[in-house]
Design a protein around this motif. Sequence first.
Motif, short mmCIF file in Angstrom:
data_model
loop_
_atom_site.label_atom_id
_atom_site.label_comp_id
_atom_site.label_asym_id
_atom_site.label_seq_id
_atom_site.Cartn_x
_atom_site.Cartn_y
_atom_site.Cartn_z
N GLN A 60 70.76 35.13 40.48
CA GLN A 60 70.80 36.39 39.74
C GLN A 60 71.87 36.36 38.65
O GLN A 60 71.64 36.84 37.54
CB GLN A 60 71.06 37.55 40.69
CG GLN A 60 69.88 37.85 41.59
CD GLN A 60 70.16 38.99 42.54
OE1 GLN A 60 71.29 39.47 42.65
NE2 GLN A 60 69.13 39.45 43.22
N GLU A 119 70.63 34.29 35.75
CA GLU A 119 69.67 35.04 34.93
C GLU A 119 70.38 36.05 34.05
O GLU A 119 70.03 36.23 32.88
CB GLU A 119 68.64 35.72 35.81
CG GLU A 119 67.69 34.76 36.50
CD GLU A 119 66.81 35.42 37.55
OE1 GLU A 119 66.97 36.63 37.80
OE2 GLU A 119 65.96 34.72 38.12
N GLU A 133 72.01 34.30 31.16
CA GLU A 133 71.03 33.90 30.15
C GLU A 133 70.68 35.08 29.25
O GLU A 133 70.49 34.93 28.05
CB GLU A 133 69.76 33.36 30.82
CG GLU A 133 68.67 32.95 29.89
CD GLU A 133 69.06 31.84 28.93
OE1 GLU A 133 68.59 31.87 27.78
OE2 GLU A 133 69.85 30.95 29.30
N LYS A 134 70.65 36.27 29.83
CA LYS A 134 70.30 37.46 29.05
C LYS A 134 71.48 38.01 28.26
O LYS A 134 71.35 38.38 27.11
CB LYS A 134 69.75 38.53 29.99
CG LYS A 134 69.24 39.74 29.29
CD LYS A 134 68.54 40.66 30.27
CE LYS A 134 68.12 41.92 29.60
NZ LYS A 134 66.74 41.91 29.20
N SER A 172 73.46 31.45 25.78
CA SER A 172 72.04 31.57 26.09
C SER A 172 71.24 30.47 25.39
O SER A 172 71.54 30.10 24.25
CB SER A 172 71.54 32.94 25.64
OG SER A 172 70.16 33.04 25.84
#
Length: 97
Positions: free
Chosen positions: A35, A38, A41-42, A87
């Motif tokens: 999590q 992720e 990355e965002k 990212s």
Amino acid sequence: MLTGKQKRFLRAKAHHIDPIFQVGKDGVNENMLIQIGEALEKRELIKVNILQNCLDDKETVAQELQDGTASEVVQIIGNIIVLYKPSKDNQQIQLPQ
């Protein structure tokens, strides 16, 4: 590896961000690493709060998060860890050279 100038820049950017993850007494687990990866990355820059009931010390937690997400620890202040990872698809933060 981040330079001192880049870390100062990221610390200034992270100042107004609220922590979006909490590490409790169970410590860092695989699901949490997925999590956080992720979210990095965002967002590229996130804060993680270490709760008082966490059995591991904050340096150990920071190292586990850094290794598990392939990110950089920008700062550990109090019980908050600031993580940065550029990212792949949606790079928003331009680091100074």
